[in-house]
Design a protein around this motif. Structure first.
Motif, PDB file in Angstrom:
ATOM      1  N   PHE A   1       0.768  -1.263   0.132  1.00  0.00           N
ATOM      2  CA  PHE A   1       0.092  -0.023  -0.010  1.00  0.00           C
ATOM      3  C   PHE A   1       0.896   1.093   0.153  1.00  0.00           C
ATOM      4  N   LEU A   2       0.907   2.190  -1.118  1.00  0.00           N
ATOM      5  CA  LEU A   2       1.426   3.291  -1.097  1.00  0.00           C
ATOM      6  C   LEU A   2       0.378   4.253  -1.304  1.00  0.00           C
ATOM      7  N   THR A   3       0.688   5.722  -1.419  1.00  0.00           N
ATOM      8  CA  THR A   3      -0.262   6.867  -1.322  1.00  0.00           C
ATOM      9  C   THR A   3      -0.637   7.515  -2.527  1.00  0.00           C
ATOM     10  N   GLY A   4       0.296   7.153  -3.823  1.00  0.00           N
ATOM     11  CA  GLY A   4      -0.210   7.695  -4.882  1.00  0.00           C
ATOM     12  C   GLY A   4       0.697   7.246  -6.183  1.00  0.00           C
ATOM     13  N   GLN A   5       0.101   7.840  -7.287  1.00  0.00           N
ATOM     14  CA  GLN A   5       0.845   7.363  -8.346  1.00  0.00           C
ATOM     15  C   GLN A   5       2.198   7.415  -8.681  1.00  0.00           C
ATOM     16  N   GLU A   6       2.892   8.653  -8.334  1.00  0.00           N
ATOM     17  CA  GLU A   6       4.138   8.946  -8.283  1.00  0.00           C
ATOM     18  C   GLU A   6       4.963   7.809  -7.476  1.00  0.00           C
TER      19      GLU A   6
ATOM     20  N   PRO B   1       1.499  -2.308 -11.120  1.00  0.00           N
ATOM     21  CA  PRO B   1       0.925  -1.147 -10.327  1.00  0.00           C
ATOM     22  C   PRO B   1      -0.645  -1.109 -10.343  1.00  0.00           C
ATOM     23  N   ILE B   2      -1.333  -0.588  -9.658  1.00  0.00           N
ATOM     24  CA  ILE B   2      -2.858  -0.310  -9.674  1.00  0.00           C
ATOM     25  C   ILE B   2      -3.070   1.117  -8.859  1.00  0.00           C
ATOM     26  N   TYR B   3      -3.712   1.991  -9.509  1.00  0.00           N
ATOM     27  CA  TYR B   3      -4.429   3.215  -9.249  1.00  0.00           C
ATOM     28  C   TYR B   3      -5.523   3.751  -9.950  1.00  0.00           C
ATOM     29  N   ALA B   4      -6.290   4.324  -9.304  1.00  0.00           N
ATOM     30  CA  ALA B   4      -7.716   4.715 -10.195  1.00  0.00           C
ATOM     31  C   ALA B   4      -7.720   5.407 -11.411  1.00  0.00           C
TER      32      ALA B   4
ATOM     33  N   THR C   1      -2.686   2.015  -4.209  1.00  0.00           N
ATOM     34  CA  THR C   1      -3.370   3.081  -3.720  1.00  0.00           C
ATOM     35  C   THR C   1      -4.227   2.452  -2.522  1.00  0.00           C
ATOM     36  N   ASN C   2      -5.022   3.376  -1.978  1.00  0.00           N
ATOM     37  CA  ASN C   2      -6.249   2.873  -1.135  1.00  0.00           C
ATOM     38  C   ASN C   2      -7.335   2.083  -1.872  1.00  0.00           C
ATOM     39  N   ILE C   3      -7.003   2.146  -3.356  1.00  0.00           N
ATOM     40  CA  ILE C   3      -8.180   1.629  -4.091  1.00  0.00           C
ATOM     41  C   ILE C   3      -8.309  -0.051  -3.696  1.00  0.00           C
ATOM     42  N   ALA C   4      -7.016  -0.480  -3.381  1.00  0.00           N
ATOM     43  CA  ALA C   4      -7.213  -2.087  -2.848  1.00  0.00           C
ATOM     44  C   ALA C   4      -7.606  -2.294  -1.433  1.00  0.00           C
ATOM     45  N   GLU C   5      -7.812  -1.155  -0.780  1.00  0.00           N
ATOM     46  CA  GLU C   5      -8.272  -1.313   0.435  1.00  0.00           C
ATOM     47  C   GLU C   5      -9.852  -1.695   0.535  1.00  0.00           C
TER      48      GLU C   5
END
Length: 636
Positions: free
Chosen positions: A214-219, A246-249, A274-278
């Motif tokens: 779990f990380l905070t953002g795209q970068e 990678p996965i983010y919205a 990101t939190n998308i997987a939470e």
DNA sequence: GAGCACTGC
């Protein structure tokens, strides 16, 4: 659920019940089925409504229950989400988004067509769920035949019970595999590096099973993926294959889909998310979770009307939710990159509810149109900051949605019909007089699609920026958005070639179609201004957010805040003397995003009640007039 | 000259 009969008895005996159960306890699919079969609760042909925070959840749960009960989806069991109503006259059980039920209050303030309302995933405390709590608690007082179930994960059920006048809590055992939790002995100075090291350690030393970071953002995600790939390359054949995804919205859908493809034999999959997987998506086969303990959180400063997105330590509830992702298919392990002491003493118990971190303009308008006049004393489970309500009331007054007594005007009633921010609904209504509703509808739809329309991948920055420049038209960003919409033709190919996010365009089109469909009800004729941008600029963004050029930056007209044009704006280099901005965001500076050039004289024409010619004089050396307009007490 | 977690009507 083993105790269906007990549960039904409890529901018959109490009007409001809190149900505590882990995800996977079957509460979302099983309980509504029990209710449907029970004649005591279903002698009348009223509906059972079950809310979900997310659209996909409403759809997929409805599909599953329809299948389990052997009916066609949309008949006895259906769902209702924005842009898509899959119900019929036969529908008894309806899954829906929480926002959808909130909108239904406008047409049916007592929810007369429902005999049971289930608020599921209540612990997530979305803005819509929180408003529903207050409204439903209120109508339950005079609708004694209405049953209310509030379903939540283990946390916070006591608080829900307390809010709903000590409603009993009914517990449903969960079925989940155990997750071992490990902490670091000392705090990590560089959590990105620590993530990479942990993944490689798991890969080399642990039994098979996929890994979720779990990380905070795209970068951060891109950096982490690159680091992992680089180190695997260096280790070469000394280690087994590691598939890094990678996965983010905001990641294009085809790249998102890759996380669901099965891991090749002998390899291990690492999903960096990101939190998308939470909460929003579940990946099968995850056995290991790595949690650095941070997330990006939106906050809202009602004193300045500015939003910002800040990296913050996540809450214990969120950390536990993340850990749970390791125990869905088998026993798992969660590696927390912080100390056990930090978990206990430095992290908040729960995440601050959204209602306390956001602009409430449209919520206040909705509540006002439901006849709730005294918002300060509305029964919020956690009230928003007083300043947030005051600013929302001030804004609605300025837009003419409320009168000086804080009562809803006819304008306000029409504005409330539109599911967009008050500033956007005002500009749509104003567009009628200026004969440019065709264009303004498009602009409103494009502005309401929050995430960026422009796709800017790291390896093609120059191409993307060139493509973007091709859309530039004089006047400002609103007109650029209009231009993009009109050129796109909604072709995936076109979007790809022009670095436009197809998903965002499709969404803008859906919003525009919905708004256009509502024009008749609010009596706005859809007409085009035919190439003339002046009427469009008179109403777009509406006059509420104005700023004037002032030594190096801008000053907002009403509150004298220093703000700057965002570097991504088409007006970044022009720096016109007067402009209107759609929103303020704080990142490295106070930025206005989406700006349009205006003539100060227009403000007196469009909003004579709000601007005095004195404030609009151009001699910048002159002392600024004191703040005018209504005070807090007058608006109450 | 910046840099946008996630939802939803």
């Amino acid at each position: 659920v083993d105790s269906g009969e007990d549960l039904l008895r409890a529901i018959t005996q109490h009007q409001i019940l809190v149900i505590e159960g882990e995800t996977g306890s079957g509460k979302t699919t099983q309980i509504p089925q029990y209710l449907m079969e029970d004649v005591r609760l279903h002698s009348r042909r009223n509906e059972i409504g079950c809310t979900q925070p997310r659209r996909v959840a409403a759809m997929s749960v409805a599909a599953r229950v329809a299948e389990e009960t052997g009916v066609k989806l949309g008949n006895e069991v259906g769902y209702s989400i924005r842009f898509e109503d899959c119900t019929s006259e036969r529908t008894v059980l309806k899954y829906m988004t929480d926002g959808m039920l909130l909108r239904e209050f406008l047409t049916e303030p007592d929810l007369a067509s429902y005999s049971v309302v289930i608020i599921d995933e209540a612990h997530e405390r979305t803005l819509h769920t929180d408003i529903l709590f207050g409204l439903i608690k209120d109508i339950a007082r005079f609708r004694s035949d209405l049953k209310v179930l509030v379903a939540s994960a283990t946390l916070d059920t006591e608080r829900f019970s307390c809010f709903f006048d000590d409603a009993p809590v009914f517990r449903i055992p969960g079925r989940r595999f155990p997750v071992d939790i490990f902490y670091t002995k000392a705090p990590e100075a560089d959590y990105l590096e620590a993530c990479v090291v942990s993944v490689l350690q798991i890969h080399v030393t642990q039994a098979p099973g996929d890994c979720l970071v779990f990380l905070t953002g795209q970068e951060e995600i891109e950096a982490c993926c690159e680091m992992l790939q680089e180190r695997c390359r260096r280790l070469g054949s000394k280690i087994a294959e590691l598939v890094v995804l990678p996965i983010y919205a905001n990641l294009p859908s085809d790249m998102q889909a890759k996380i669901f493809s099965p891991t090749p034999p002998g390899a291990r999959k690492v999903v960096v998310a990101t939190n998308i997987a939470e909460t929003s998506l579940t990946i099968d086969g995850i056995i290991y979770v790595i949690d650095p303990g941070f997330c990006k959180q939106k906050s809202y400063n009602a004193r300045t009307g500015m939003e910002s997105l800040i990296v913050t330590p996540c809450s214990r509830a969120s950390a536990n939710q993340r850990a749970g992702r390791a125990g869905r298919v088998a026993a798992g392990k969660c590696f927390r990159l912080y100390t056990a002491w930090a978990f206990k003493h430095e992290m908040e118990e729960t995440t601050i509810p959204e209602i306390q971190r956001t602009n409430l303009g449209n919520v206040v308008l909705l509540l006002k149109s439901l006849g709730i006049n005294d918002l300060i004393h509305f029964d919020f489970m956690d009230p928003p900051p007083h300043e947030t309500l005051v600013l929302a009331l001030e804004q609605l007054y300025a837009l003419g949605a409320l009168n000086h007594l804080g009562e809803l005007t006819k304008m306000g009633r029409r504005m409330a019909e539109l599911p967009v921010d008050p500033m956007l609904s005002k500009m749509i209504l104003a567009s009628e007089q200026y004969k440019c509703s065709e264009e303004v509808l498009t602009i409103a739809a494009m502005l309401s699609v929050n995430n960026s329309i422009f796709y800017r991948p790291k390896d093609k920055v120059v191409h993307a920026d060139n493509a973007r420049m091709n859309f530039t038209v004089p006047g400002g960003d609103h007109l650029v958005l209009l231009n993009v919409y009109n050129q796109s033709g909604f072709s995936t190919q076109w979007c790809y070639e022009n670095f436009i996010q197809f998903r965002s365009m499709r969404r803008a089109r859906d919003v525009r179609d919905q708004l256009e469909g509502l024009m008749e009800r609010i009596e706005v004729e859809v007409v085009s201004s035919l190439e003339d941008s002046v009427p469009i600029r008179k109403v777009t963004g509406y006059f509420y957010h104005t700023a004037r050029l002032s030594k190096g930056g801008y000053k907002t007209v009403k509150h004298q805040q220093t703000v700057y044009v965002h570097p991504n704006s088409s007006l970044f280099e022009e720096q016109p003397r007067w402009l209107i901005y759609h929103e303020l965001v704080f990142t490295t500076k106070e930025f206005m995003r989406q700006v349009i050039e205006i003539d100060s004289g227009w403000l007196l024409e469009v909003a004579p009640h709000y601007y005095k010619s004195k404030e609009l004089e151009d001699s910048s050396s002159k002392k600024m007039p004191r703040k005018q307009g209504k005070t807090k007490d007058e608006l109450g």
